[in-house]
Motif scaffolding. Structure first.
Motif, PDB file in Angstrom:
ATOM      1  N   SER A 268       4.111   3.778  30.881  1.00  0.00           N
ATOM      2  CA  SER A 268       2.939   3.551  30.508  1.00  0.00           C
ATOM      3  C   SER A 268       2.444   4.800  29.214  1.00  0.00           C
ATOM      4  O   SER A 268       2.000   4.564  28.404  1.00  0.00           O
ATOM      5  CB  SER A 268       1.828   3.848  31.544  1.00  0.00           C
ATOM      6  N   ASP A 269       3.055   6.203  29.634  1.00  0.00           N
ATOM      7  CA  ASP A 269       2.694   7.165  28.695  1.00  0.00           C
ATOM      8  C   ASP A 269       3.456   6.976  27.115  1.00  0.00           C
ATOM      9  O   ASP A 269       3.259   7.096  26.317  1.00  0.00           O
ATOM     10  CB  ASP A 269       3.052   8.358  29.074  1.00  0.00           C
ATOM     11  N   LEU A 270       4.996   6.699  27.579  1.00  0.00           N
ATOM     12  CA  LEU A 270       5.785   6.490  26.468  1.00  0.00           C
ATOM     13  C   LEU A 270       5.573   5.404  25.541  1.00  0.00           C
ATOM     14  O   LEU A 270       5.303   5.571  24.189  1.00  0.00           O
ATOM     15  CB  LEU A 270       7.266   6.325  26.907  1.00  0.00           C
ATOM     16  N   ALA A 271       5.231   4.010  26.439  1.00  0.00           N
ATOM     17  CA  ALA A 271       4.945   3.040  25.739  1.00  0.00           C
ATOM     18  C   ALA A 271       3.604   3.172  24.773  1.00  0.00           C
ATOM     19  O   ALA A 271       3.252   2.599  23.542  1.00  0.00           O
ATOM     20  CB  ALA A 271       4.807   1.834  26.316  1.00  0.00           C
ATOM     21  N   ALA A 272       2.446   3.407  25.362  1.00  0.00           N
ATOM     22  CA  ALA A 272       1.155   3.938  24.742  1.00  0.00           C
ATOM     23  C   ALA A 272       1.232   4.633  23.461  1.00  0.00           C
ATOM     24  O   ALA A 272       0.666   4.618  22.745  1.00  0.00           O
ATOM     25  CB  ALA A 272       0.293   4.229  25.937  1.00  0.00           C
ATOM     26  N   MET A 274       3.909   5.391  21.579  1.00  0.00           N
ATOM     27  CA  MET A 274       4.600   4.796  20.643  1.00  0.00           C
ATOM     28  C   MET A 274       3.732   3.824  20.100  1.00  0.00           C
ATOM     29  O   MET A 274       3.809   3.540  18.823  1.00  0.00           O
ATOM     30  CB  MET A 274       5.871   4.163  21.108  1.00  0.00           C
ATOM     31  N   ALA A 275       2.820   2.960  20.677  1.00  0.00           N
ATOM     32  CA  ALA A 275       2.025   2.096  20.257  1.00  0.00           C
ATOM     33  C   ALA A 275       0.837   2.910  19.404  1.00  0.00           C
ATOM     34  O   ALA A 275       0.845   2.505  18.254  1.00  0.00           O
ATOM     35  CB  ALA A 275       0.989   1.549  21.413  1.00  0.00           C
ATOM     36  N   LYS A 300       0.964  -3.889  19.638  1.00  0.00           N
ATOM     37  CA  LYS A 300       0.291  -4.705  20.770  1.00  0.00           C
ATOM     38  C   LYS A 300       1.289  -4.880  21.829  1.00  0.00           C
ATOM     39  O   LYS A 300       0.978  -4.709  22.982  1.00  0.00           O
ATOM     40  CB  LYS A 300      -0.103  -6.007  20.170  1.00  0.00           C
ATOM     41  N   THR A 301       2.581  -5.214  21.486  1.00  0.00           N
ATOM     42  CA  THR A 301       3.418  -5.472  22.575  1.00  0.00           C
ATOM     43  C   THR A 301       3.897  -4.179  23.409  1.00  0.00           C
ATOM     44  O   THR A 301       3.816  -4.378  24.591  1.00  0.00           O
ATOM     45  CB  THR A 301       4.946  -5.905  21.996  1.00  0.00           C
ATOM     46  N   LEU A 302       3.829  -3.035  23.030  1.00  0.00           N
ATOM     47  CA  LEU A 302       4.113  -1.863  23.643  1.00  0.00           C
ATOM     48  C   LEU A 302       2.927  -1.669  24.410  1.00  0.00           C
ATOM     49  O   LEU A 302       3.103  -1.124  25.576  1.00  0.00           O
ATOM     50  CB  LEU A 302       4.384  -0.687  22.617  1.00  0.00           C
ATOM     51  N   TYR A 303       1.522  -1.530  23.985  1.00  0.00           N
ATOM     52  CA  TYR A 303       0.438  -1.369  24.585  1.00  0.00           C
ATOM     53  C   TYR A 303       0.370  -2.224  25.942  1.00  0.00           C
ATOM     54  O   TYR A 303      -0.263  -1.952  26.847  1.00  0.00           O
ATOM     55  CB  TYR A 303      -0.823  -1.395  23.660  1.00  0.00           C
TER      56      TYR A 303
END
Length: 488
Positions: A268-272, A274-275, A300-303
Motif C-alpha cells: 500500500s505505501d509503496l504503490a501509493a 509511486m502513484a 490510477k493502476t498503482l493507487y
C-alpha cells in the motif's frame, strides 16, 4: 543703299524723297507679304531675336522620373551629411576603449539549487543521456538490470537512481524524491526558469518516472505485483549474492546479475507513493498530452493496487525494512489520493482523502514528538498542506469543507511548532532546528520543513491572508519566510 533680307532677296531701305505716301504704303504691304511662312530654325531665330536668355531649370531629369530641383538638392545634402555623421560616430566608437560587462554571479540560492540538482545527475543509473548536465566522472552503468527474467511484470529495469550511498535502487524513497521535485516545479516553475534550471529538473523527473513505468505493468488497469528494489544490501560473507551496499565500487564496473525484489499484495505505501510520483509528474508534463496521460493511467493502476492490498511493503523483516522501513501506509494513501485528485479532478479521490477515518489512521489528530516532521516515511504534513491548498484555492465546499478545514488547522499547528517561540523542537547553537530530536542525518528533515513553511506562506499570500494564529498570537507570513531562510 540696299540691304539683303535674309528671307526674300534685295530690299530697298532708303528711297528717294520723291516717293509718295502711296508708294510707302505699298512698300509696307510688300514687307508684310515678305514675312516667312515656314518656321524658323534655331540658328535663324538666334539671328533674328538676338542672344537667348537662359533660365534655371526647375526640375532634374533622372532618366525615368523628373524630380524637383530643390527636393533633389535637399535629399542629396541630407545623404551626404548623414554619411559624414555615421562615419564620425563609427570612428569615435572604434577609438574609445571597450568595457565588457560580465553577467552578475548567481546568488547563493541559485548555486544551492544547481548543486542539489547535480546530486541527481550523479546518482543516475542506466544509459546516460548526452547533455550538459552530466557529471564528468559518471558513465553508463547497470545496463542489464531486470533483463533475462521471463514471466515477470517487467521487461527490463534499466534506469532510475541509485540510493545516496550505494548502488541499490530503492523505489520507495526514489518515488518520494520525484514527487517532491514535481511539487516544486508545479509551484515554482518561474523560479526554475529564472535560474536556468527548468528543463534540467524536468529531465530529472522524467528520468525517474520513465523508470517507474517499467516496474509494474503500466498498461494494465489492475496489477498484483510490482518491483520494490533492484540490488541487494544484506548478503554476508560467503553468500553467492553480491552486496551492493557495502561494496565500494563504481556502478560502471557492475557487470554481474543483480537481484530484483518484488512486492505482492502488501504494497500500500509503496504503490501509493509511486502513484503520487506519477500523478504529480503528469501535471508537470501536461503539455505532453500523451506522456501525461500514460502517467495518470499508471498512477490510477498503482493507487487501485494500494487500496486493495492494505499493508506495509517493508513488513515481516524484508530487506527493505533494514534500509527504508515504512511505519504506516495510511499517510501514503492520503498523499497519493490528494495528488490523483489534482491530476484528474475525479471526486472519488477527494471523497477518500477527506474521510475522517483515513485522516485518523494517518495520524492527523496525533501529538507524537515527530508530529509535523515531513520525510520519505511520514507524508502526513505534506498531504495536509496539499489539502489546505485545495481549501484555499478550490473551495470544494460541502461535504468536504469540515475535513479540509481540519487539515488547514493542523497545518497551522505544524507551522507554529517550527517557530523558535515554541519549544517543541530543540535548536543547535547555530539555530538549526532538530526535527529528528538529535538523531543522525538531520538536514533532510530541515530542508523539508523549510520547503513546507515557504509554501504555506506563499499559499496564504496568494489567498490574501496576511498570516495565521498560533493560539491567541497572530503571526504574519514573514515569520515563516524568516524560518525558511534561517534553515537553508
Amino acid at each position: 543703299m540696299y540691304g539683303r533680307d535674309p528671307w526674300g532677296g534685295p530690299l530697298e531701305i532708303n528711297a528717294a524723297d520723291s516717293m509718295t505716301d502711296d508708294d510707302r504704303s505699298r512698300n509696307l504691304q510688300d514687307l508684310d507679304r515678305a514675312t516667312p511662312s515656314r518656321p524658323l530654325d534655331e540658328t535663324q531665330q538666334s539671328w533674328l531675336l538676338g542672344p537667348k536668355v537662359l533660365k534655371k531649370k526647375k526640375y532634374v531629369d533622372l532618366g525615368c522620373i523628373l524630380v524637383s530641383r530643390k527636393i533633389f538638392l535637399w535629399t542629396l545634402g541630407t545623404i551626404v551629411v548623414t554619411a559624414l555623421l555615421s562615419g564620425f560616430i563609427t570612428l569615435i566608437v572604434k577609438t574609445l576603449p571597450h568595457h565588457h560587462h560580465k553577467e552578475p554571479p548567481p546568488d547563493n540560492y541559485t548555486i544551492a539549487l544547481r548543486t542539489a540538482l547535480k546530486f541527481f545527475n550523479a546518482q543516475q543509473s542506466g544509459k546516460l543521456p548526452k547533455n550538459i548536465y552530466n557529471v564528468s566522472w559518471r558513465h553508463d552503468s547497470c545496463l542489464q538490470d531486470g533483463k533475462g527474467d521471463p514471466g515477470q511484470c517487467y521487461k527490463d529495469l534499466v534506469g532510475g537512481y541509485y540510493d545516496a550511498g550505494d548502488s541499490i535502487k530503492f523505489n520507495f524513497p526514489m518515488s518520494y524524491a520525484m514527487t517532491m521535485l514535481s511539487w516544486s516545479v508545479i509551484e515554482y516553475s518561474a523560479k526554475y526558469q529564472a535560474a536556468g534550471e527548468l528543463e534540467h529538473v524536468k529531465e530529472l523527473i522524467k528520468w525517474g518516472t520513465d523508470y517507474f513505468l517499467k516496474t509494474f505493468n503500466s498498461s494494465a488497469d489492475n496489477i498484483y505485483v510490482m518491483v520494490e528494489q533492484v540490488g541487494s544490501g544484506v548478503s554476508g560473507r560467503g553468500s553467492e549474492l553480491h552486496n551492493d551496499h557495502y561494496c565500494w565500487m563504481r556502478p560502471e564496473d557492475i557487470h554481474y546479475k543483480r537481484t530484483v525484489s518484488q512486492c505482492y499484495s502488501s504494497c500500500s505505501d509503496l504503490a501509493a507513493e509511486m502513484a503520487a510520483a506519477l500523478a504529480s509528474a503528469s501535471i508537470v508534463f501536461k503539455d505532453n498530452r500523451l506522456y501525461s496521460k500514460n502517467l495518470v493511467h499508471g498512477a490510477k493502476t498503482l493507487y487501485r493496487f494500494a487500496t486493495t492490498s492494505r499493508n506495509r511493503y517493508s513488513q515481516n523483516g524484508k530487506e527493505s525494512s533494514k534500509f527504508y522501513n515504512s511505519s504506516m501506509f495510511e499517510d501514503e494513501l492520503l498523499w497519493g489520493g490528494a495528488w490523483l485528485y489534482y491530476a484528474t479532478g475525479n471526486v472519488t479521490y477527494l471523497e477518500r482523502v477527506t474521510s475522517h477515518h483515513m485522516a485518523e489512521k494517518a495520524g492527523a489528530f496525533g501529538n507524537s514528538p515527530y508530529y509535523g516532521v515531513f520525510s520519505w516515511d511520514n507524508k502526513l504534513p505534506g498531504a495536509q498542506l496539499l489539502l489546505t491548498r485545495m481549501r484555499l484555492f478550490l473551495s470544494p465546499g460541502y461535504p468536504y469543507e469540515d475535513m479540509l478545514s481540519e487539515f488547514h488547522n493542523q497545518t497551522g499547528r505544524v507551522m507554529c511548532s517550527y517557530l523558535p517561540y515554541y519549544k517543541k523542537f530543540n535548536r543547535t547553537n547555530g539555530g538549526l532546528i532538530q526535527l529528528n530530536h538529535g538523531a543522525p542525518q538531520p538536514l533532510q528533515y530541515v530542508a523539508n520543513a523549510a520547503f513546507l513553511a515557504a509554501l504555506f506562506s506563499d499559499y496564504l499570500e496568494a489567498a490574501d491572508t496576511p498570516g495565521w494564529y498560533c493560539g491567541p498570537n497572530f503571526y504574519t507570513t514573514e515569520f515563516l519566510r524568516d524560518f525558511s531562510r534561517s534553515q537553508v
